[in-house]
Design an enzyme around this catalytic site. Structure first.
Site, PDB file in Angstrom:
ATOM      1  N   THR A  33       0.821  -1.215   0.000  1.00 45.82           N
ATOM      2  CA  THR A  33       0.000   0.000   0.000  1.00 45.82           C
ATOM      3  C   THR A  33       0.847   1.253   0.000  1.00 45.82           C
ATOM      4  OG1 THR A  33      -1.729  -1.165   1.217  1.00 45.82           O
ATOM      5  CG2 THR A  33      -1.825   1.224   1.249  1.00 45.82           C
ATOM      6  N   TYR A  46      -7.571   1.363  -4.327  1.00 49.19           N
ATOM      7  CA  TYR A  46      -6.261   1.651  -4.892  1.00 49.19           C
ATOM      8  C   TYR A  46      -5.651   0.359  -5.408  1.00 49.19           C
ATOM      9  CZ  TYR A  46      -4.377  -0.417  -0.619  1.00 49.19           C
ATOM     10  OH  TYR A  46      -4.086  -1.292   0.392  1.00 49.19           O
ATOM     11  N   THR A 112       1.077  -4.398   4.407  1.00 47.62           N
ATOM     12  CA  THR A 112       0.794  -4.752   5.802  1.00 47.62           C
ATOM     13  C   THR A 112       0.167  -6.131   5.970  1.00 47.62           C
ATOM     14  OG1 THR A 112      -1.368  -3.648   5.711  1.00 47.62           O
ATOM     15  CG2 THR A 112       0.520  -2.343   6.481  1.00 47.62           C
ATOM     16  N   ASP A 113      -0.399  -6.710   4.913  1.00 52.11           N
ATOM     17  CA  ASP A 113      -1.107  -7.982   5.058  1.00 52.11           C
ATOM     18  C   ASP A 113      -0.212  -9.086   5.620  1.00 52.11           C
ATOM     19  OD1 ASP A 113      -3.302  -6.738   4.053  1.00 52.11           O
ATOM     20  OD2 ASP A 113      -3.475  -7.940   2.228  1.00 52.11           O
ATOM     21  N   LYS A 185      -0.543  -7.659  12.988  1.00 54.14           N
ATOM     22  CA  LYS A 185      -1.539  -6.728  12.460  1.00 54.14           C
ATOM     23  C   LYS A 185      -2.878  -7.032  13.109  1.00 54.14           C
ATOM     24  CE  LYS A 185      -3.562  -4.751   8.296  1.00 54.14           C
ATOM     25  NZ  LYS A 185      -3.646  -4.728   6.828  1.00 54.14           N
ATOM     26  N   GLU A 306      -4.463 -29.584  28.594  1.00 53.72           N
ATOM     27  CA  GLU A 306      -5.571 -30.490  28.238  1.00 53.72           C
ATOM     28  C   GLU A 306      -5.126 -31.537  27.222  1.00 53.72           C
ATOM     29  OE1 GLU A 306      -9.644 -28.813  27.795  1.00 53.72           O
ATOM     30  OE2 GLU A 306      -8.619 -26.884  27.974  1.00 53.72           O
TER      31      GLU A 306
END
Length: 349
Positions: A33, A46, A112-113, A185, A306
């Site tokens: 981005t 975009y 950023t993903d 993120k 567990e």
């Protein structure tokens, strides 16, 4: 005339000496981005990775006063299309930069993903203790109040600072400094998109001034056991997320597909329901290591709670979320398939 010539000569020498004192920062661009372009400044739509690195640098006033900057385009993709191949290319380039003394610090611009995954991968594979800083943006370069230029300015300021050395790979966003291992993120659209759920930021930047609160203990850098020099690929590891009444369809499909490892995004403390427990048991018997992680965003997955990991043959992710546990398992499998050794990697790194 001679005096004027001498004055200008001394001035040029002074400027050159001053320039030489600035840290050398190499910016490696991957797209995202921060390099995005939209049709309108007031709309969120975009296309990622439209702008070259030279345009990103030119858009940041005063950045040339922080460091002597050069840029390279490693890739130009939205980070949803980030690949292991690009990770390995980045890793090789960073190691070469420091081996050949090409820069004093490296900054990576990234979408950023998957930025947190790239940061963790590099924190495990870069073999130098010199600065490596990732940043990006939530708004494209053409948007009103684009956040990319400020984030890039801060990233260069950090990479140029003495505080960044020996701190592992770092991630800078919205004036916060995060360990590359711990950054996650946590927001899909806000400019304050990253946090570290278990540790918080380790420092901040304001007006280009770096303040570090602590240094990460779990970092690899030059002492990393994961030397991927010469490798062209990594073992394929799949992630299976669980939910109420989840069938074992995904686990069985991945086993049939021949994956080399599996990470489960389990419930609560990494718990598995009965049918997936049986599938995991089958995977382990087939020689496929399985790491129990959790879909919960904070906390850690503990041994022998567990789930009887010794009996089942599983490894726990400690506080790594599934997407990061996958990275450590991929790298761990380049060294061993031993359950105890893999478990130690998750406690150490």
């Amino acid at each position: 005339m001679k005096k004027l010539f001498l004055f200008l000569f001394l001035l040029l020498i002074s400027i050159a000496l001053f320039a030489q004192k600035l840290p050398r920062i190499k910016i490696l661009a991957t797209g995202g981005t921060i390099a995005g372009r939209g049709a309108s400044a007031d709309r969120s739509a975009y296309t990622s990775g439209e702008l070259p690195i030279k345009d990103l640098i030119a858009a940041v006033p005063g950045i040339d006063k922080l460091a002597t900057i050069t840029g390279e385009q490693i890739s130009n993709v939205g980070s949803q299309d980030m690949t292991v191949a690009i990770w390995m290319k980045l890793n090789q380039r960073i190691n070469d930069i420091y081996k050949n003394n090409e820069a004093d610090g490296v900054v990576i611009t990234h979408g950023t993903d998957t930025q947190e995954e790239t940061a963790y991968f590099l924190s495990l594979t870069v073999r130098y203790d010199k600065p490596v800083v990732l940043t990006g943006s939530m708004r494209p370069a053409t948007a009103i109040s684009a956040d990319g230029p400020k984030n890039l300015y801060d990233a260069v300021a950090l990479a140029a600072s003495k505080e960044a050395a020996n701190s592992g790979v770092l991630l800078v966003f919205s004036e916060n400094i995060f360990s590359g291992r711990d950054a996650v993120k946590t927001n899909t659209t806000h400019v304050e998109a990253f946090t570290s759920p278990n540790t918080g930021p380790i420092g901040q930047i304001y007006d280009g001034h770096v303040v570090m609160y602590e240094s990460p203990l779990r970092k690899a850098n030059k002492n990393t056991p994961f030397d991927i020099t010469g490798l062209t690929s990594l073992p394929e590891v799949a992630i299976v997320e669980l939910y109420a009444d989840a069938p074992a369809t995904a686990l069985n499909a991945y086993m049939a597909a021949g994956v080399k490892g599996i990470v489960t995004g389990g419930l609560g403390n990494g718990n598995l329901n009965k049918v997936n427990t049986a599938a995991v048991e089958s995977a382990v018997k087939k020689g496929i290591p399985v790491v129990r992680a959790s879909r919960v965003s904070s906390g850690r997955v503990t041994l022998l709670d567990e789930t009887d990991d010794e009996k089942l043959g599983t490894v726990v992710s400690d506080d790594l979320l599934p997407q990061k546990a996958r990275i450590l398992l991929m790298l761990g499998l380049t060294k061993t398939k031993d359950q105890k050794q893999l478990q130690q990697y998750f406690f150490d790194y």
